[in-house]
Design an enzyme around this catalytic site. Structure first.
Site, short mmCIF file in Angstrom:
data_model
loop_
_atom_site.label_atom_id
_atom_site.label_comp_id
_atom_site.label_asym_id
_atom_site.label_seq_id
_atom_site.Cartn_x
_atom_site.Cartn_y
_atom_site.Cartn_z
N GLU A 1 0.82 -1.22 0.00
CA GLU A 1 0.00 0.00 0.00
C GLU A 1 0.85 1.27 0.00
O GLU A 1 0.41 2.34 0.38
CB GLU A 1 -0.98 -0.02 1.18
CG GLU A 1 -1.91 -1.23 1.18
CD GLU A 1 -3.26 -1.02 0.48
OE1 GLU A 1 -3.81 0.08 0.55
OE2 GLU A 1 -3.76 -1.99 -0.14
N CYS B 1 -2.91 11.16 4.13
CA CYS B 1 -3.27 10.24 3.04
C CYS B 1 -3.23 10.95 1.70
O CYS B 1 -2.99 10.33 0.66
CB CYS B 1 -4.69 9.72 3.20
SG CYS B 1 -4.98 8.78 4.67
N HIS C 1 -3.98 1.33 7.63
CA HIS C 1 -2.60 1.65 7.22
C HIS C 1 -1.87 2.14 8.46
O HIS C 1 -2.48 2.76 9.35
CB HIS C 1 -2.55 2.78 6.19
CG HIS C 1 -3.12 2.43 4.85
ND1 HIS C 1 -3.95 3.26 4.14
CD2 HIS C 1 -2.94 1.34 4.07
CE1 HIS C 1 -4.27 2.71 2.99
NE2 HIS C 1 -3.67 1.53 2.92
O1 SUG Z 1 -7.75 2.77 0.91
N1 SUG Z 1 -10.59 4.82 1.24
C1 SUG Z 1 -9.15 4.68 1.22
C2 SUG Z 1 -8.50 5.62 2.18
C3 SUG Z 1 -7.03 5.66 2.05
C4 SUG Z 1 -6.35 6.42 3.09
N2 SUG Z 1 -4.96 6.41 2.87
C5 SUG Z 1 -4.03 6.34 3.85
N3 SUG Z 1 -4.32 6.02 5.07
N4 SUG Z 1 -2.80 6.56 3.51
C6 SUG Z 1 -8.73 3.23 1.49
O2 SUG Z 1 -9.40 2.57 2.30
C7 SUG Z 1 -12.84 4.40 0.47
C8 SUG Z 1 -13.55 4.36 -0.86
C9 SUG Z 1 -15.02 4.11 -0.73
O3 SUG Z 1 -15.45 3.42 0.18
O4 SUG Z 1 -15.73 4.62 -1.63
C10 SUG Z 1 -11.34 4.25 0.29
O5 SUG Z 1 -10.89 3.65 -0.66
#
Ligand code: SUG
Length: 440
Positions: free
Chosen positions: A175, A368, A247
């Site tokens: 990731e 993020c 994460h």
């Molecule tokens: O991968 N949310 C992302 C959020 C990412 C956050 N990034 C870090 N922590 N670096 C994920 O879970 C939600 C999309 C939705 O449900 O429509 C989403 O993909």
């Protein structure tokens, strides 16, 4: 070499930003599933955050949204015909797949790639490995186009190495920078790279998914030619994952010599700190700032996203600045903690709150939304200049967003083929402003 700066490349939030409920283990994504989103507000909020850093005198870049919907995904699932026919059929028979095809998740560029600055790598090049994001279907679509974006922005193999993503198998689940922290004395000096993984290959999975494997982290350290003595591999605590820290950057952030983390972030805190101190020996003294569970319960850390903040060195301030989400101010324990943090004479001197609520409701805070790339003057001068922001360019992007993005998007709206045209037109206009026509 100490002429290097840290450049934050934020993801420009795309016109299809929606609450799809697609990410198992991400509590905000589950909680807000099906709600009406506001893509226009989301993108403007993101650009305002970028403006905060530009005004502070930092170098700020932007990465454009990827083309959505992904017709490749719909075709792979057997849909055929015109674009409109594919969308209509998918909306009827597989609405969840259509949501995945429309996801604007590339906005969270902390997951775009793992980055190792040239000061750390054996061949003296700046290395990127785009993350395969193989755990979540909607995110697994990102890496081929992310790779193309990175190659356009960081051209020339003499300075930049853009690797292929790791194999799309659970053993290599990766990731990107969300599970990677670089610590150093000065950005341009050789640093210590901390890779945080949630599981080993071959472990049977129960509960919320651990999205990063040790094998993935080790593979990246090898291909980036890192000095083995300066790479540290630490296990994320199972408890943090089960509490919603999908994460590591939900419970930990580091910058320069400072590591700011929750007591429950790592499986073995003492072992992780000892390994970091060993790796840093002779270069810098690690400054750990551990937030105890007794002061900020893990659940509050995760719902407020205290640690999903940007930890930055502002040009005119001697202590670090924490750019935290507004939710941290709204949560009693984290607000009180931030007040104490600033009063204590530690490495973090100020907390500044930003509003990225549209992204936060999908589990994406300030950290993020950005990919950190430490660049020498020469590397900065060699990258594509169209994505390096000043306030005028931010104004142009915001004007474009205001004229091309919707301010209301419900899940049912994805079924309308005309929305796909809207998304294409908006993205093309943004690419033109960023002089990235090659990505059209
Ligand atoms: O991968 N949310 C992302 C959020 C990412 C956050 N990034 C870090 N922590 N670096 C994920 O879970 C939600 C999309 C939705 O449900 O429509 C989403 O993909």
């Amino acid at each position: 070499m100490s002429d290097a700066v840290e450049v934050n490349f934020d993801g420009l939030i795309g016109p299809s930003h929606n609450y799809g409920g697609l990410s198992d283990g991400n509590l905000a994504s589950a909680r807000n599933a099906g709600d009406v989103s506001n893509p226009r507000e989301a993108a403007v909020q993101g650009l305002e955050k970028m403006r905060t850093l530009v005004r502070a005198g930092l170098v700020q870049g932007v990465l454009p949204p990827l083309a959505r919907p992904s017709f490749d995904l719909l075709a792979a699932a057997g849909y055929s015909g015109t674009d409109a026919q594919m969308i209509e059929a998918a909306a009827r028979t597989s609405p969840r797949l259509l949501k995945a095809a429309y996801s604007a998740s590339s906005m969270w560029t902390a997951n775009a790639a793992t980055v190792s600055p040239s000061a750390d790598t054996g061949d003296g090049r700046l290395h990127f490995t785009p993350a395969n994001l193989s755990t979540m279907l909607h995110r697994s679509l990102e890496h081929p186009d992310t790779t193309a974006t990175l190659i356009s922005i960081f051209p020339g193999e003499d300075r930049f190495a853009v690797h292929g993503a790791l194999p799309a198998h659970a053993d290599f689940a990766d990731e990107g920078a969300a599970n990677h922290v670089r610590l150093c004395a000065e950005h341009g000096e050789a640093g210590v790279e901390l890779f945080v993984y949630g599981r080993d290959t071959g472990e049977s999975a129960t509960g919320f998914p651990a999205r990063q494997t040790r094998l993935a982290s080790e593979s990246i350290a090898r291909s980036h030619e890192l000095d083995g003595a300066r790479a540290v591999f630490a296990r994320q605590s199972r408890r943090a994952i089960e509490a919603g820290a999908f994460h590591n950057d939900v419970v930990c952030v580091g910058a320069l010599d400072t590591l700011f983390f929750h007591e429950c972030a790592f499986e073995d805190t003492a072992g992780t700190l000892a390994a970091l101190r060993r790796a840093a020996e002779g270069r810098f003294d690690l400054k750990p700032v551990m937030v105890p569970e007794s002061e900020v319960p893990l659940a509050d850390a995760i719902s407020s996203y205290l640690f999903n903040s940007q930890l930055l060195q502002f040009p005119d301030e001697d202590r670090l600045v924490l750019i935290a989400p507004g939710e941290t101010q709204d949560t009693a324990s984290t607000r009180a903690y931030c007040e104490r943090l600033v009063r204590a004479n530690g490495p973090i001197g100020r907390v500044q709150f930003v509003d990225v609520r549209q992204s936060m409701r999908n589990g994406g805070g300030p950290a993020c939304l950005r990919l950190r790339v430490v660049m020498t003057e020469d590397e900065l001068a060699s990258c594509h200049q169209g994505v390096i922001l000043d306030e005028e360019l931010i104004d142009d992007l915001q004007a474009c967003v205001r004229s091309t993005y919707r301010d209301r998007l419900a899940p049912a709206d994805l079924a309308d083929p005309k929305f796909a045209d809207e998304c294409r037109i908006a993205r093309e206009a943004l690419l033109e402003i960023l002089e990235l026509d090659a990505l059209l």
